[in-house]
Design an enzyme around this catalytic site. Structure first.
Site, PDB file in Angstrom:
ATOM      1  N   PRO A  23      41.186  34.993  34.253  1.00  0.00           N
ATOM      2  CA  PRO A  23      42.603  35.480  34.766  1.00  0.00           C
ATOM      3  C   PRO A  23      41.583  36.689  36.428  1.00  0.00           C
ATOM      4  O   PRO A  23      40.207  36.823  35.455  1.00  0.00           O
ATOM      5  CB  PRO A  23      42.881  36.348  33.342  1.00  0.00           C
ATOM      6  CG  PRO A  23      41.803  36.937  32.456  1.00  0.00           C
ATOM      7  CD  PRO A  23      41.135  35.101  32.124  1.00  0.00           C
ATOM      8  N   CYS A  25      42.214  38.998  38.908  1.00  0.00           N
ATOM      9  CA  CYS A  25      43.146  39.868  39.854  1.00  0.00           C
ATOM     10  C   CYS A  25      42.967  39.538  41.463  1.00  0.00           C
ATOM     11  O   CYS A  25      41.535  39.687  42.121  1.00  0.00           O
ATOM     12  CB  CYS A  25      42.446  41.621  39.414  1.00  0.00           C
ATOM     13  SG  CYS A  25      43.785  41.371  38.283  1.00  0.00           S
ATOM     14  N   ALA A  62      45.135  39.594  35.002  1.00  0.00           N
ATOM     15  CA  ALA A  62      45.655  40.564  34.632  1.00  0.00           C
ATOM     16  C   ALA A  62      47.288  41.482  35.143  1.00  0.00           C
ATOM     17  O   ALA A  62      47.757  41.610  36.089  1.00  0.00           O
ATOM     18  CB  ALA A  62      45.120  42.075  34.288  1.00  0.00           C
ATOM     19  N   TYR A 185      39.579  48.832  30.225  1.00  0.00           N
ATOM     20  CA  TYR A 185      41.364  49.336  30.044  1.00  0.00           C
ATOM     21  C   TYR A 185      41.413  49.171  28.912  1.00  0.00           C
ATOM     22  O   TYR A 185      41.169  50.212  27.899  1.00  0.00           O
ATOM     23  CB  TYR A 185      42.136  47.855  30.657  1.00  0.00           C
ATOM     24  CG  TYR A 185      40.702  47.151  31.719  1.00  0.00           C
ATOM     25  CD1 TYR A 185      40.773  48.310  33.194  1.00  0.00           C
ATOM     26  CD2 TYR A 185      40.970  46.257  32.128  1.00  0.00           C
ATOM     27  CE1 TYR A 185      40.584  47.731  33.626  1.00  0.00           C
ATOM     28  CE2 TYR A 185      40.162  46.413  33.334  1.00  0.00           C
ATOM     29  CZ  TYR A 185      39.879  46.577  34.422  1.00  0.00           C
ATOM     30  OH  TYR A 185      39.245  46.138  35.423  1.00  0.00           O
ATOM     31  N   ARG A 233      41.883  38.621  24.642  1.00  0.00           N
ATOM     32  CA  ARG A 233      40.895  38.890  25.460  1.00  0.00           C
ATOM     33  C   ARG A 233      40.057  40.183  24.700  1.00  0.00           C
ATOM     34  O   ARG A 233      40.867  41.476  25.148  1.00  0.00           O
ATOM     35  CB  ARG A 233      40.832  38.736  26.753  1.00  0.00           C
ATOM     36  CG  ARG A 233      39.255  39.038  27.311  1.00  0.00           C
ATOM     37  CD  ARG A 233      39.495  39.372  29.377  1.00  0.00           C
ATOM     38  NE  ARG A 233      39.182  37.559  29.386  1.00  0.00           N
ATOM     39  CZ  ARG A 233      38.479  36.920  29.913  1.00  0.00           C
ATOM     40  NH1 ARG A 233      38.391  37.593  31.608  1.00  0.00           N
ATOM     41  NH2 ARG A 233      38.186  35.997  30.749  1.00  0.00           N
ATOM     42  N   GLY A 333      35.194  31.580  36.172  1.00  0.00           N
ATOM     43  CA  GLY A 333      36.391  32.466  37.145  1.00  0.00           C
ATOM     44  C   GLY A 333      35.919  32.207  38.227  1.00  0.00           C
ATOM     45  O   GLY A 333      36.796  31.341  39.697  1.00  0.00           O
ATOM     46  N   ARG A 334      35.029  32.586  38.816  1.00  0.00           N
ATOM     47  CA  ARG A 334      34.198  32.612  40.211  1.00  0.00           C
ATOM     48  C   ARG A 334      33.987  31.084  40.939  1.00  0.00           C
ATOM     49  O   ARG A 334      34.046  31.118  41.779  1.00  0.00           O
ATOM     50  CB  ARG A 334      32.895  33.410  40.894  1.00  0.00           C
ATOM     51  CG  ARG A 334      33.554  35.241  40.797  1.00  0.00           C
ATOM     52  CD  ARG A 334      32.325  35.824  40.206  1.00  0.00           C
ATOM     53  NE  ARG A 334      31.881  35.855  38.989  1.00  0.00           N
ATOM     54  CZ  ARG A 334      30.670  36.584  38.391  1.00  0.00           C
ATOM     55  NH1 ARG A 334      30.079  37.283  39.162  1.00  0.00           N
ATOM     56  NH2 ARG A 334      30.609  36.337  37.113  1.00  0.00           N
TER      57      ARG A 334
HETATM   58  C1  FMN Z   1      37.535  38.519  41.575  1.00  0.00           C
HETATM   59  C2  FMN Z   1      37.933  38.866  39.934  1.00  0.00           C
HETATM   60  C3  FMN Z   1      39.468  39.067  39.002  1.00  0.00           C
HETATM   61  C4  FMN Z   1      39.143  39.592  37.831  1.00  0.00           C
HETATM   62  N1  FMN Z   1      40.310  39.869  37.758  1.00  0.00           N
HETATM   63  C5  FMN Z   1      40.417  39.562  35.420  1.00  0.00           C
HETATM   64  C6  FMN Z   1      41.505  40.389  35.201  1.00  0.00           C
HETATM   65  O1  FMN Z   1      42.397  39.855  36.015  1.00  0.00           O
HETATM   66  N2  FMN Z   1      41.589  40.382  33.598  1.00  0.00           N
HETATM   67  C7  FMN Z   1      40.458  39.851  32.888  1.00  0.00           C
HETATM   68  O2  FMN Z   1      40.665  39.891  31.949  1.00  0.00           O
HETATM   69  N3  FMN Z   1      38.904  39.726  33.571  1.00  0.00           N
HETATM   70  C8  FMN Z   1      39.047  39.494  34.729  1.00  0.00           C
HETATM   71  N4  FMN Z   1      37.813  39.346  35.577  1.00  0.00           N
HETATM   72  C9  FMN Z   1      37.038  38.213  34.817  1.00  0.00           C
HETATM   73  C10 FMN Z   1      37.163  36.891  34.698  1.00  0.00           C
HETATM   74  O3  FMN Z   1      38.435  36.668  34.456  1.00  0.00           O
HETATM   75  C11 FMN Z   1      36.225  36.034  34.188  1.00  0.00           C
HETATM   76  O4  FMN Z   1      35.844  37.205  32.646  1.00  0.00           O
HETATM   77  C12 FMN Z   1      34.570  37.069  34.869  1.00  0.00           C
HETATM   78  O5  FMN Z   1      34.504  36.341  36.506  1.00  0.00           O
HETATM   79  C13 FMN Z   1      33.228  36.201  34.541  1.00  0.00           C
HETATM   80  O6  FMN Z   1      33.527  34.609  34.897  1.00  0.00           O
HETATM   81  P1  FMN Z   1      32.702  33.877  36.110  1.00  0.00           P
HETATM   82  O7  FMN Z   1      31.125  34.074  35.889  1.00  0.00           O
HETATM   83  O8  FMN Z   1      33.154  32.852  35.865  1.00  0.00           O
HETATM   84  O9  FMN Z   1      33.634  34.256  36.967  1.00  0.00           O
HETATM   85  C14 FMN Z   1      38.503  38.903  36.699  1.00  0.00           C
HETATM   86  C15 FMN Z   1      36.970  38.881  37.338  1.00  0.00           C
HETATM   87  C16 FMN Z   1      36.947  38.556  39.076  1.00  0.00           C
HETATM   88  C17 FMN Z   1      35.680  37.641  40.231  1.00  0.00           C
END
Ligand code: FMN
Length: 370
Positions: A23, A25, A62, A185, A233, A333-334
């Site tokens: 997820p 945002c 989220a 949160y 989560r 994610g990224r």
């Molecule tokens: C732009 C952005 C928005 C995010 N929004 C959320 C979110 O809405 N809910 C959540 O649980 N984690 C959120 N995260 C965390 C990601 O879900 C993920 O756990 C985190 O980026 C690590 O994974 P990655 O290294 O593959 O990006 C967000 C991360 C990024 C980069």
């Protein structure tokens, strides 16, 4: 055949593979008018393209269960019919690509009412569209205004808001519901001794601090169908006990194992294991797969399926995580922001059959343009 691209069955739902979209945002929903907090064409494109890219499950960002639960005024929310109808378009688009749409139900607690992160993410005043925030206790997150400590009546309403939002998510076509209990949160502020100094039944020892999370899980499970999965989560650690020089008492990995057993007993089917977010200055080792050991430990000690997340970047890395049983799914994610079609590349690198959308598959297999 890789393990990453084998299905994962949770309850009666078969998720076509284990490369999932985390997820994220986007801070891009309308902040006023009849479509406040409803997904737009941007969100549709953003999520549907990752489904077309081959992610087995696509989790929307989220989604606040009520207005004050948004991180920013531009977050998604799911508390009215207009939002529900807009989400229905989105889930249909994800399902059309054979992917599973998941919702993440959330309340941002004391980290709510902030600006877009690319504009600095500071707390917004009422004049700027902000609102009073709530938390387990009346202590602020560093740099943000002090929240109001939720009363028992307000907690009861909050639990009902999660259930109502879950009902709407189901009606909108989501097949998986995740409760957001991580990243500092609202639910996380109840779990962690850093932010919970209550003296009532929702504070004190671990059982007291877990009470709100467990009540919300029960409420969401109560409206979510038996045949469909519920995820949770969590932030497996506040990253305080890992640092011997930090005297602060935080939430730690052994607490997560306890929590995993408790949520499993209440019908949670998989723990989505993240970390951090409770204090602004935790020392976090940002190296590939740095959160995987926590998912691995929960899976081994609590016997609950897990998803690992955090700097999972390469197909071989994701494959190792699921093939060696460290987690049941790898969330990206990224890397999926950079590369929406990562799962198609991963299939090729891992020697699996391609699974392009039919509109692309016959064409990309040929080199000539006849
Ligand atoms: C732009 C952005 C928005 C995010 N929004 C959320 C979110 O809405 N809910 C959540 O649980 N984690 C959120 N995260 C965390 C990601 O879900 C993920 O756990 C985190 O980026 C690590 O994974 P990655 O290294 O593959 O990006 C967000 C991360 C990024 C980069």
């Amino acid at each position: 055949m890789s393990t990453l691209f084998t299905p994962l069955k949770l309850r009666s739902l078969e998720i076509p593979n284990r490369a999932w979209m985390a997820p994220m945002c986007m801070y891009s929903a309308p902040d006023q008018g009849p479509h406040t907090a409803a997904p737009t064409d941007f969100h549709l494109t953003h999520l549907a393209s990752r489904a077309a890219g081959g992610a087995g499950l696509v989790m929307a960002e989220a989604t606040a269960v009520r207005p004050d639960g948004r991180i920013s005024p531009w977050d998604l929310g799911l508390w009215n019919d207009t939002q529900q109808a807009a989400f229905a378009r989105l889930t249909a688009a994800v399902r059309a690509h054979g992917s599973v749409p998941a919702v993440q139900l959330a309340h941002a607690g004391r980290k709510a009412a902030t600006d877009k992160p690319w504009l600095g993410g500071r707390g917004l005043s009422a004049d700027e569209g902000g609102w009073p925030t709530v938390s387990a206790s009346a202590e602020p997150f560093e740099g943000l205004p002090a929240p109001h400590e939720l009363t028992q009546d307000e907690i009861t309403r909050l639990v009902g808001d999660f259930a109502a939002s879950a009902e709407r998510a189901l009606a909108a076509g989501f097949q998986v519901a995740e409760v957001h209990g991580a990243h500092g949160y609202l639910i996380n502020t109840f779990l962690s001794p850093v932010a919970n100094h209550r003296t009532d039944a929702y504070g004190g020892d671990l059982q007291g601090r877990m009470r709100l999370a467990l009540e919300i899980v029960e409420a969401v499970r109560g409206v979510w169908p038996e045949h469909l999965p519920v995820l949770f989560r969590t932030s497996a650690t506040d990253w305080l006990s890992e640092n011997p020089e930090d005297p602060r008492q935080g939430w730690a990995a052994e607490d997560t194992v306890r929590l995993a057993k408790e949520v499993a007993a209440r019908g949670v089917d998989l723990l989505d294991v993240s970390t951090g977010g409770m204090v602004h200055d935790a020392r976090i080792p940002a190296e590939p797969g740095y959160q995987v050991p926590f998912a691995e430990r929960v899976r081994a000690e609590a016997g609950l399926p897990t998803a690992a997340v955090g700097l999972i970047l390469e197909p071989a890395q994701a494959e190792e995580i699921v093939a060696t049983g460290r987690a049941d799914a790898a969330m990206l994610g990224r890397q999926l922001l950079r590369e929406p079609y990562w799962p198609h590349r991963a299939r090729a690198e891992l020697g699996d059959q391609p699974a392009w959308p039919e509109q692309y598959g016959y064409a990309v297999a040929r080199r000539k343009k006849d």
